[in-house]
Design a protein around this motif. Structure first.
Motif, PDB file in Angstrom:
ATOM      1  N   ALA A  92       0.833  -1.208   0.000  1.00 34.31           N
ATOM      2  CA  ALA A  92       0.000   0.000   0.000  1.00 34.31           C
ATOM      3  C   ALA A  92       0.866   1.257   0.000  1.00 34.31           C
ATOM      4  CB  ALA A  92      -0.915   0.006   1.227  1.00 34.31           C
ATOM      5  N   HIS A  93       0.359   2.333  -0.577  1.00 35.99           N
ATOM      6  CA  HIS A  93       1.018   3.636  -0.459  1.00 35.99           C
ATOM      7  C   HIS A  93       0.983   4.069   1.007  1.00 35.99           C
ATOM      8  CE1 HIS A  93       1.118   3.987  -4.798  1.00 35.99           C
ATOM      9  NE2 HIS A  93      -0.198   3.906  -4.882  1.00 35.99           N
ATOM     10  N   TYR A  94       1.987   4.853   1.415  1.00 40.14           N
ATOM     11  CA  TYR A  94       2.115   5.215   2.820  1.00 40.14           C
ATOM     12  C   TYR A  94       2.221   6.733   2.992  1.00 40.14           C
ATOM     13  CZ  TYR A  94       4.145   5.928   7.423  1.00 40.14           C
ATOM     14  OH  TYR A  94       4.386   6.379   8.690  1.00 40.14           O
ATOM     15  N   ALA A 106      13.955   6.784   8.431  1.00 39.63           N
ATOM     16  CA  ALA A 106      13.606   5.362   8.318  1.00 39.63           C
ATOM     17  C   ALA A 106      12.619   5.138   7.179  1.00 39.63           C
ATOM     18  CB  ALA A 106      13.020   4.870   9.643  1.00 39.63           C
ATOM     19  N   VAL A 107      11.668   6.045   7.009  1.00 38.71           N
ATOM     20  CA  VAL A 107      10.704   5.933   5.911  1.00 38.71           C
ATOM     21  C   VAL A 107      11.410   6.092   4.559  1.00 38.71           C
ATOM     22  CG1 VAL A 107       8.650   6.950   4.854  1.00 38.71           C
ATOM     23  CG2 VAL A 107       8.782   6.698   7.344  1.00 38.71           C
ATOM     24  N   GLN A 108      12.340   7.050   4.480  1.00 39.18           N
ATOM     25  CA  GLN A 108      13.108   7.232   3.246  1.00 39.18           C
ATOM     26  C   GLN A 108      13.865   5.963   2.868  1.00 39.18           C
ATOM     27  OE1 GLN A 108      15.048  11.024   4.579  1.00 39.18           O
ATOM     28  NE2 GLN A 108      14.531  11.743   2.529  1.00 39.18           N
ATOM     29  N   LYS A 109      14.395   5.276   3.866  1.00 37.55           N
ATOM     30  CA  LYS A 109      15.118   4.031   3.611  1.00 37.55           C
ATOM     31  C   LYS A 109      14.178   2.964   3.070  1.00 37.55           C
ATOM     32  CE  LYS A 109      18.895   1.488   3.986  1.00 37.55           C
ATOM     33  NZ  LYS A 109      20.113   1.780   3.173  1.00 37.55           N
ATOM     34  N   GLU A 112      13.305   3.194  -0.731  1.00 36.52           N
ATOM     35  CA  GLU A 112      14.299   2.864  -1.760  1.00 36.52           C
ATOM     36  C   GLU A 112      13.888   1.605  -2.519  1.00 36.52           C
ATOM     37  OE1 GLU A 112      18.072   2.535   0.154  1.00 36.52           O
ATOM     38  OE2 GLU A 112      18.111   4.632   0.824  1.00 36.52           O
ATOM     39  N   GLY A 113      13.661   1.749  -3.812  1.00 36.71           N
ATOM     40  CA  GLY A 113      13.288   0.622  -4.656  1.00 36.71           C
ATOM     41  C   GLY A 113      11.876   0.121  -4.465  1.00 36.71           C
ATOM     42  N   ALA A 114      11.052   0.836  -3.695  1.00 35.59           N
ATOM     43  CA  ALA A 114       9.682   0.388  -3.418  1.00 35.59           C
ATOM     44  C   ALA A 114       8.796   0.555  -4.647  1.00 35.59           C
ATOM     45  CB  ALA A 114       9.102   1.172  -2.244  1.00 35.59           C
ATOM     46  N   GLN A 115       7.807  -0.315  -4.760  1.00 34.94           N
ATOM     47  CA  GLN A 115       6.850  -0.255  -5.861  1.00 34.94           C
ATOM     48  C   GLN A 115       5.670   0.657  -5.540  1.00 34.94           C
ATOM     49  OE1 GLN A 115       7.617  -1.867  -8.859  1.00 34.94           O
ATOM     50  NE2 GLN A 115       9.523  -2.056  -7.669  1.00 34.94           N
ATOM     51  N   THR A 116       5.589   1.085  -4.281  1.00 31.72           N
ATOM     52  CA  THR A 116       4.537   2.003  -3.864  1.00 31.72           C
ATOM     53  C   THR A 116       5.181   3.288  -3.351  1.00 31.72           C
ATOM     54  OG1 THR A 116       4.536   0.898  -1.709  1.00 31.72           O
ATOM     55  CG2 THR A 116       2.843   0.230  -3.299  1.00 31.72           C
ATOM     56  N   ALA A 117       4.370   4.307  -3.138  1.00 24.87           N
ATOM     57  CA  ALA A 117       4.889   5.612  -2.711  1.00 24.87           C
ATOM     58  C   ALA A 117       4.966   5.709  -1.193  1.00 24.87           C
ATOM     59  CB  ALA A 117       3.997   6.723  -3.251  1.00 24.87           C
ATOM     60  N   PHE A 118       5.988   6.411  -0.736  1.00 24.94           N
ATOM     61  CA  PHE A 118       6.163   6.698   0.693  1.00 24.94           C
ATOM     62  C   PHE A 118       6.278   8.209   0.853  1.00 24.94           C
ATOM     63  CE2 PHE A 118       7.102   2.317   0.423  1.00 24.94           C
ATOM     64  CZ  PHE A 118       6.848   1.766   1.677  1.00 24.94           C
ATOM     65  N   MET A 119       5.292   8.780   1.537  1.00 28.71           N
ATOM     66  CA  MET A 119       5.222  10.234   1.655  1.00 28.71           C
ATOM     67  C   MET A 119       5.000  10.621   3.116  1.00 28.71           C
ATOM     68  SD  MET A 119       3.039  12.821  -0.754  1.00 28.71           S
ATOM     69  CE  MET A 119       3.503  14.554  -0.874  1.00 28.71           C
ATOM     70  N   PRO A 120       6.082  10.782   3.872  1.00 24.48           N
ATOM     71  CA  PRO A 120       5.934  11.194   5.269  1.00 24.48           C
ATOM     72  C   PRO A 120       5.783  12.701   5.396  1.00 24.48           C
ATOM     73  CG  PRO A 120       8.239  10.855   4.763  1.00 24.48           C
ATOM     74  CD  PRO A 120       7.473  10.516   3.501  1.00 24.48           C
ATOM     75  N   GLN A 121       5.542  13.157   6.620  1.00 22.61           N
ATOM     76  CA  GLN A 121       5.533  14.588   6.946  1.00 22.61           C
ATOM     77  C   GLN A 121       4.486  15.366   6.139  1.00 22.61           C
ATOM     78  OE1 GLN A 121       9.806  15.428   6.264  1.00 22.61           O
ATOM     79  NE2 GLN A 121      10.049  15.351   8.485  1.00 22.61           N
ATOM     80  N   CYS A 122       3.245  14.858   6.149  1.00 22.82           N
ATOM     81  CA  CYS A 122       2.195  15.407   5.280  1.00 22.82           C
ATOM     82  C   CYS A 122       1.169  16.280   5.989  1.00 22.82           C
ATOM     83  CB  CYS A 122       1.440  14.261   4.601  1.00 22.82           C
ATOM     84  SG  CYS A 122       2.401  13.276   3.454  1.00 22.82           S
ATOM     85  N   GLY A 123       1.434  16.695   7.212  1.00 23.88           N
ATOM     86  CA  GLY A 123       0.424  17.462   7.926  1.00 23.88           C
ATOM     87  C   GLY A 123       0.512  18.951   7.673  1.00 23.88           C
ATOM     88  N   LEU A 124       0.761  19.699   8.741  1.00 25.68           N
ATOM     89  CA  LEU A 124       0.851  21.158   8.660  1.00 25.68           C
ATOM     90  C   LEU A 124       2.297  21.612   8.539  1.00 25.68           C
ATOM     91  CD1 LEU A 124      -0.205  24.086   9.010  1.00 25.68           C
ATOM     92  CD2 LEU A 124      -0.174  23.670  11.500  1.00 25.68           C
ATOM     93  N   ALA A 334       3.981   7.563  -8.070  1.00 22.69           N
ATOM     94  CA  ALA A 334       3.306   6.449  -7.397  1.00 22.69           C
ATOM     95  C   ALA A 334       4.275   5.432  -6.814  1.00 22.69           C
ATOM     96  CB  ALA A 334       2.343   5.759  -8.362  1.00 22.69           C
ATOM     97  N   SER A 335       5.559   5.749  -6.777  1.00 21.97           N
ATOM     98  CA  SER A 335       6.531   4.833  -6.180  1.00 21.97           C
ATOM     99  C   SER A 335       7.707   5.618  -5.616  1.00 21.97           C
ATOM    100  CB  SER A 335       7.038   3.814  -7.209  1.00 21.97           C
ATOM    101  OG  SER A 335       7.712   4.462  -8.272  1.00 21.97           O
ATOM    102  N   GLY A 336       8.369   5.033  -4.613  1.00 24.71           N
ATOM    103  CA  GLY A 336       9.529   5.663  -4.005  1.00 24.71           C
ATOM    104  C   GLY A 336       9.161   6.787  -3.051  1.00 24.71           C
ATOM    105  N   PHE A 337      10.179   7.544  -2.656  1.00 25.90           N
ATOM    106  CA  PHE A 337       9.985   8.642  -1.712  1.00 25.90           C
ATOM    107  C   PHE A 337       9.425   9.866  -2.425  1.00 25.90           C
ATOM    108  CE2 PHE A 337      11.381  12.446   0.540  1.00 25.90           C
ATOM    109  CZ  PHE A 337      10.963  12.166   1.834  1.00 25.90           C
TER     110      PHE A 337
END
Length: 364
Positions: A92-94, A106-109, A112-124, A334-337
């Motif tokens: 799942a996308h995160y 840790a999320v950035q790590k 790496e090479g993920a097939q889904t997207a990782f998008m932290p720090q999305c609040g204010l 739709a994939s990676g950081f």
């Protein structure tokens, strides 16, 4: 119609608003997951699907996330790596709201090479303020300085700190105690929190601003080589910083965070009458002329669909759901950081959730 299945991990105040907003949209099916039965019951009573699970158990959490298109973490920052890893296992996308620098690394790590997207720090902050900052930066031929400032404040301050709790106490302490990333003379630096005190005014109200951790997200890294100085400061009413320095430095509570948390949560009441101020300023050259541009947004607690929501709930939930919507509609990778600075402000505000910022927009 493209309908996404969303799992929200965390049934606290922000998780409740995220779930409520998603429940009201025809584009999403939502399930809120938490170990806290009381928090889940409140959501279930309002018609939102819930699932009780031990989110601290890797296997249990990964099973609970299967079959979802995206996972939103509204849980404490120390669970961030665990939830992100479970989302990756589930395919799942995160997305998350963390301001914690180590958790984001840790999320950035994981990305790496993920097939889904990782998008932290999305609040204010981090989150929307990075989008606003990147939008300002793009308006110059050559960017010199970018100053981002955000305050989540009581509308009616009464105590000496002129502050009430409006969000996570753990996150608040992190901001006050951890190193602050900035660009100084074009180089990435770690600055001390509570330093670089400045004063400003808006609509007849005086504020002070000072360094705090985490608010820049990855924007400083992105602008390295393009700007001389990029900084993030928290806004408070005058006098707040001096008391914090006494508590943290003179009394040594920066080394006793558990005690500091207990003091804050015992002595500082929570309020649902709050205001969120975003105050961003950039300087640089445009067509050979030195110019300054500002973006100011002021959001107050208000009724939405007959229910009272705080300003911090509105701005945080809108911040993460707007980028989720942009991911769903194919306007983000739709994939990676994925960093906040990859989001276009016009796209953000055009989503059904980003529009919640529009009533509070003062200038841009």
């Amino acid at each position: 119609m493209d309908v996404w299945k969303i799992a929200i991990v965390g049934a606290g105040k922000i998780g409740q608003m995220i779930g409520t907003l998603l429940q009201g949209s025809p584009h999403y099916e939502v399930t809120v997951i938490d170990r806290d039965a009381a928090g889940l019951k409140k959501l279930a009573d309002s018609g939102i699907k819930v699932a009780q699970a031990d989110v601290g158990d890797d296997g249990v959490l990964a099973d609970a996330l299967k079959g979802h298109d995206a996972v939103i973490s509204a849980a404490p920052f120390f669970l961030t790596p665990q939830i992100a890893a479970a989302a990756k296992t589930a395919g799942a996308h995160y997305f998350d709201l963390t301001e914690d620098v180590a958790a984001t690394a840790a999320v950035q790590k994981l990305a790496e090479g993920a097939q889904t997207a990782f998008m932290p720090q999305c609040g204010l902050a981090p989150g929307f303020v990075g989008i606003a900052g990147a939008d300002l930066a793009a308006q110059f031929d050559e960017l010199d300085t970018l100053s981002l400032r955000v305050g989540a404040l009581p509308l009616y301050p009464t105590n000496a700190l002129k502050y009430n709790l409006t969000w996570s106490t753990d996150g608040l302490i992190n901001e006050y105690c951890n190193p602050c990333t900035a660009l100084v003379d074009g180089e990435l630096r770690q600055l001390a929190p509570l330093e670089d005190l400045e004063e400003l005014a808006l609509d007849g109200t005086d504020y002070e601003c000072f360094n705090t951790s985490g608010g820049l997200g990855t924007l400083a890294e992105t602008l390295k080589g393009r700007a001389r100085r990029v900084s993030y400061r928290t806004m408070r009413y005058p006098g707040h910083c001096a008391i914090l320095r006494m508590l943290l430095h003179d009394l040594g509570l920066e080394r006793r965070r558990d005690l500091l948390k207990d003091i804050f949560e015992t002595a500082l009441p929570r309020t649902d009458q709050d205001v969120v101020v975003v105050y961003c300023t950039a300087t640089g050259t445009k067509d050979g002329i030195l110019r300054e541009r500002s973006f100011i947004n002021k959001t107050v607690a208000r009724q939405i669909d007959g229910r009272h929501w705080t300003a911090i709930q509105i701005t945080t939930a809108a911040g993460i759901l707007a980028v989720v919507d942009l991911m769903r509609t194919g306007k983000l990778p739709a994939s990676g950081f994925v960093g906040q600075e990859q989001v276009k402000m016009t796209d953000f505000l055009a989503t059904e959730f980003g529009g919640l910022y529009a009533p509070g927009r003062v200038t841009g």
